[in-house]
Scaffold this motif. Structure first.
Motif, PDB file in Angstrom:
ATOM      1  N   GLN A  65       0.873  -1.169   0.000  1.00  0.00           N
ATOM      2  CA  GLN A  65       0.000   0.000   0.000  1.00  0.00           C
ATOM      3  C   GLN A  65       0.914   1.224   0.000  1.00  0.00           C
ATOM      4  OE1 GLN A  65      -1.750  -1.407   3.723  1.00  0.00           O
ATOM      5  NE2 GLN A  65      -3.728  -0.875   2.860  1.00  0.00           N
ATOM      6  N   GLU A  66       0.357   2.362  -0.320  1.00  0.00           N
ATOM      7  CA  GLU A  66       1.216   3.547  -0.336  1.00  0.00           C
ATOM      8  C   GLU A  66       0.856   4.543   0.759  1.00  0.00           C
ATOM      9  OE1 GLU A  66       1.348   4.914  -4.387  1.00  0.00           O
ATOM     10  OE2 GLU A  66       2.539   3.165  -4.995  1.00  0.00           O
ATOM     11  N   ASP A  67      -0.286   4.315   1.430  1.00  0.00           N
ATOM     12  CA  ASP A  67      -0.588   5.210   2.549  1.00  0.00           C
ATOM     13  C   ASP A  67       0.040   4.595   3.804  1.00  0.00           C
ATOM     14  OD1 ASP A  67      -2.198   3.039   2.668  1.00  0.00           O
ATOM     15  OD2 ASP A  67      -3.993   4.106   3.305  1.00  0.00           O
ATOM     16  N   LYS A  68      -0.112   5.248   4.916  1.00  0.00           N
ATOM     17  CA  LYS A  68       0.428   4.746   6.181  1.00  0.00           C
ATOM     18  C   LYS A  68       1.899   4.352   6.053  1.00  0.00           C
ATOM     19  CE  LYS A  68      -4.061   3.550   7.885  1.00  0.00           C
ATOM     20  NZ  LYS A  68      -5.033   2.563   8.251  1.00  0.00           N
ATOM     21  N   SER A  69       2.664   5.257   5.478  1.00  0.00           N
ATOM     22  CA  SER A  69       4.097   5.021   5.303  1.00  0.00           C
ATOM     23  C   SER A  69       4.874   6.041   6.122  1.00  0.00           C
ATOM     24  CB  SER A  69       4.449   5.151   3.822  1.00  0.00           C
ATOM     25  OG  SER A  69       5.834   5.347   3.687  1.00  0.00           O
ATOM     26  N   SER A  70       5.739   5.543   6.967  1.00  0.00           N
ATOM     27  CA  SER A  70       6.602   6.434   7.737  1.00  0.00           C
ATOM     28  C   SER A  70       7.652   7.063   6.814  1.00  0.00           C
ATOM     29  CB  SER A  70       7.268   5.605   8.842  1.00  0.00           C
ATOM     30  OG  SER A  70       8.120   6.366   9.610  1.00  0.00           O
ATOM     31  N   GLY A  80       6.546  -1.879   8.197  1.00  0.00           N
ATOM     32  CA  GLY A  80       6.581  -0.774   9.148  1.00  0.00           C
ATOM     33  C   GLY A  80       5.566  -1.021  10.246  1.00  0.00           C
ATOM     34  N   TYR A  81       4.891   0.061  10.664  1.00  0.00           N
ATOM     35  CA  TYR A  81       3.931  -0.080  11.771  1.00  0.00           C
ATOM     36  C   TYR A  81       2.739  -0.967  11.385  1.00  0.00           C
ATOM     37  CZ  TYR A  81       1.210   1.020  15.875  1.00  0.00           C
ATOM     38  OH  TYR A  81       0.489   0.902  17.038  1.00  0.00           O
ATOM     39  N   GLY A  82       2.524  -1.155  10.070  1.00  0.00           N
ATOM     40  CA  GLY A  82       1.456  -2.048   9.593  1.00  0.00           C
ATOM     41  C   GLY A  82       1.630  -3.475  10.103  1.00  0.00           C
ATOM     42  N   MET A  83       2.830  -3.815  10.588  1.00  0.00           N
ATOM     43  CA  MET A  83       3.078  -5.168  11.112  1.00  0.00           C
ATOM     44  C   MET A  83       2.160  -5.516  12.280  1.00  0.00           C
ATOM     45  SD  MET A  83       6.613  -6.726  12.584  1.00  0.00           S
ATOM     46  CE  MET A  83       6.158  -6.484  14.292  1.00  0.00           C
ATOM     47  N   LYS A  84       1.591  -4.492  12.899  1.00  0.00           N
ATOM     48  CA  LYS A  84       0.660  -4.729  14.009  1.00  0.00           C
ATOM     49  C   LYS A  84      -0.522  -5.589  13.567  1.00  0.00           C
ATOM     50  CE  LYS A  84       1.839  -2.620  17.788  1.00  0.00           C
ATOM     51  NZ  LYS A  84       2.382  -3.510  18.829  1.00  0.00           N
ATOM     52  N   ARG A 141       6.503   5.961  13.376  1.00  0.00           N
ATOM     53  CA  ARG A 141       7.825   5.322  13.263  1.00  0.00           C
ATOM     54  C   ARG A 141       7.724   3.898  13.819  1.00  0.00           C
ATOM     55  NH1 ARG A 141       8.264  10.194  15.993  1.00  0.00           N
ATOM     56  NH2 ARG A 141       9.542  11.836  15.058  1.00  0.00           N
ATOM     57  N   PRO A 142       8.313   2.919  13.116  1.00  0.00           N
ATOM     58  CA  PRO A 142       8.276   1.550  13.643  1.00  0.00           C
ATOM     59  C   PRO A 142       9.340   1.350  14.725  1.00  0.00           C
ATOM     60  CG  PRO A 142       9.265   1.580  11.453  1.00  0.00           C
ATOM     61  CD  PRO A 142       8.928   3.004  11.781  1.00  0.00           C
ATOM     62  N   THR A 143       9.033   1.808  15.923  1.00  0.00           N
ATOM     63  CA  THR A 143       9.996   1.720  17.030  1.00  0.00           C
ATOM     64  C   THR A 143       9.734   0.454  17.849  1.00  0.00           C
ATOM     65  OG1 THR A 143       8.509   3.156  18.277  1.00  0.00           O
ATOM     66  CG2 THR A 143      10.409   4.198  17.260  1.00  0.00           C
ATOM     67  N   VAL A 144      10.777  -0.038  18.480  1.00  0.00           N
ATOM     68  CA  VAL A 144      10.746  -1.339  19.153  1.00  0.00           C
ATOM     69  C   VAL A 144      11.102  -1.139  20.622  1.00  0.00           C
ATOM     70  CG1 VAL A 144      11.718  -3.683  19.135  1.00  0.00           C
ATOM     71  CG2 VAL A 144      11.537  -2.391  17.003  1.00  0.00           C
ATOM     72  N   GLY A 197      11.310  -2.546  12.380  1.00  0.00           N
ATOM     73  CA  GLY A 197      11.925  -1.929  13.552  1.00  0.00           C
ATOM     74  C   GLY A 197      13.026  -0.936  13.211  1.00  0.00           C
ATOM     75  N   MET A 198      12.861  -0.227  12.083  1.00  0.00           N
ATOM     76  CA  MET A 198      13.896   0.751  11.691  1.00  0.00           C
ATOM     77  C   MET A 198      13.909   1.961  12.634  1.00  0.00           C
ATOM     78  SD  MET A 198      15.209  -0.774   9.156  1.00  0.00           S
ATOM     79  CE  MET A 198      14.610  -2.442   9.303  1.00  0.00           C
ATOM     80  N   GLY A 199      12.859   2.090  13.431  1.00  0.00           N
ATOM     81  CA  GLY A 199      12.851   3.104  14.485  1.00  0.00           C
ATOM     82  C   GLY A 199      12.890   4.522  13.972  1.00  0.00           C
TER      83      GLY A 199
END
Ligand SMILES: Cc1cc2nc3c(=O)[nH]c(=O)nc-3n(C[C@H](O)[C@H](O)[C@H](O)COP(=O)(O)OP(=O)(O)OC[C@H]3O[C@@H](n4cnc5c(N)ncnc54)[C@H](O)[C@@H]3O)c2cc1C
Length: 354
Positions: free
Chosen positions: A32-37, A191-195, A286-289, A310-312
């Motif tokens: 997808q192209e939305d919800k991109s950090s 990214g955060y979509g992994m949730k 941001r995909p923070t861990v 988890g690129m944070g």
């Protein structure tokens, strides 16, 4: 049969695509192209934490890998996206200057922190105690690079703009099938979509929302990045700057907020004294861990299923090197460093999650 399916095309998915392309592996990207950090990122690469004058994790090797990696990509794709720019850190007190000098003597910071301070001659900036200069920093135009890379993938029919539906993935003994596409490996870089990913949602991805402003100011006249309470980053468009960013740990929405606009404006007003207009506001997660390290490796149950996440807060520097580590792990059997390997969270995994 393809070698790989990559799900998610931000800095992580693009970096892995480049590793695969270099080794002539066949792959398709589904994203997808939305919800991109990545598309809202300031794109800064900066090997120093400017609050405490310390070095981020593994910064020297990340930078040494990332800059040639992006330089080669920009040459191949014929786009100008890498801009080396010094970061000027405003000192709020003389004590900070002393701390800077102590830090600039340390072997891991000496290549970056100049011991010579610069006098402020820009009347639009408040900086009575001068600037400390960070060398070897700069900016990657992430959205522009992603667009150019996407175009190349479209030309080879290797890019599908759609949501990946995890429930439609068929897992065979030695390959995967997704909507008729067969591949030996699948890598999730969402990214955060992994949730929402049933295979990897057990991993402790916290997510930190961030917002930035794009401003236009004719009198600011900056050609370096300036950092005080916020960063001001010069953009390609004439007299335009990116101002950011905020950090919010509980709001998980992707929308820009009035609260963040006020926070950024207040911090900016403490740093500059010229007129400006806000022309845009962007928000991302941001995909923070939990432990501030990337999430890389093989699924505990499915042998050819991987995650690259988890690129944070520093995806520009981190994504290239960890994508190469994942590639070497899959294709050459190299070990992953224990600090990035998702095996460190194996005790959180329950098969029942799937
Ligand atoms: C305001 C802000 C400023 C930042 N500034 C900087 C900076 O200056 N420097 C820096 O290094 N980093 C910065 N970052 C952090 C940086 O953006 C991230 O580290 C990095 O972009 C993460 O990349 P990613 O590819 O892992 O995730 P993303 O960029 O979020 O990409 C994931 C992609 O996967 C897609 N996706 C998710 N789920 C699915 C699905 N089910 N199906 C299909 N597609 C899916 C998403 O739509 C998205 O396109 C900033 C972040 C924010 C929010």
């Amino acid at each position: 049969m393809l070698d790989y399916i990559i799900v998610g095309f931000g800095l992580a998915g693009m970096s892995l695509s480049e590793q695969l392309r270099k080794k002539s592996k066949s792959f398709v990207v589904i994203t997808q192209e939305d919800k991109s950090s990545s598309v809202v990122a300031g794109g800064m690469y900066n090997p120093v934490i400017l609050k405490r004058f310390t070095s981020p994790w593994d910064a020297i090797s990340q930078l040494e890998y990332a800059i040639p990696f992006y330089n080669k990509m920009q040459a191949r794709l014929n786009v100008q996206v890498v801009s080396p720019l010094p970061v000027l850190r405003v000192f709020t007190a003389v004590e900070e200057q002393n701390n800077w000098l102590i830090a600039s003597d340390k072997p891991n910071l000496a290549p970056f922190l100049s011991p010579k301070f610069i006098k402020n001659d820009n009347t639009a900036i408040y900086a009575d105690n001068n600037f400390g200069v960070v060398n070897k920093a700069g900016r990657l135009q992430v959205a522009k690079l992603l667009r150019a890379y996407k175009q190349e993938l479209l030309n080879t029919k290797s890019y599908l703009k759609e949501a990946f539906l995890h429930s439609d993935l068929e897992i065979m003994d030695d390959h995967f099938v997704y909507h008729g596409v067969k591949a030996k490996h699948i890598v999730f870089s969402e990214g955060y979509g992994m949730k929402e990913n049933p295979y990897f949602k057990y991993l402790p991805l916290n997510g930190t929302k961030g917002e930035v402003l794009i401003i236009k100011s004719v009198n600011l006249k900056l050609d370096s990045i300036v950092k005080a309470g916020v960063f001001i980053i010069p953009l390609e468009e004439q007299d335009c700057y990116l101002v950011g960013a905020t950090y919010h740990w509980t709001d998980k929405s992707w929308e820009a907020t009035e609260e963040a606009k006020i926070e950024l404006r207040n911090k900016l007003n403490l740093l500059i004294n010229c007129d400006y207009t806000i022309i845009d506001q962007l928000a991302g997660i941001r995909p923070t861990v939990k432990d501030r390290r990337p999430l890389v490796g093989r699924h505990p149950m499915h042998k050819n299923m991987y995650v690259l996440n988890g690129m944070g807060t520093r995806g520009v520097m981190v994504a290239p090197i960890v994508s190469s580590q994942l590639y070497n792990y899959i294709e050459n059997g190299d070990e992953l460093a224990s600090e990035i390997d998702i095996q460190r969270f194996n005790s959180d995994y329950k098969e029942i999650d799937i």
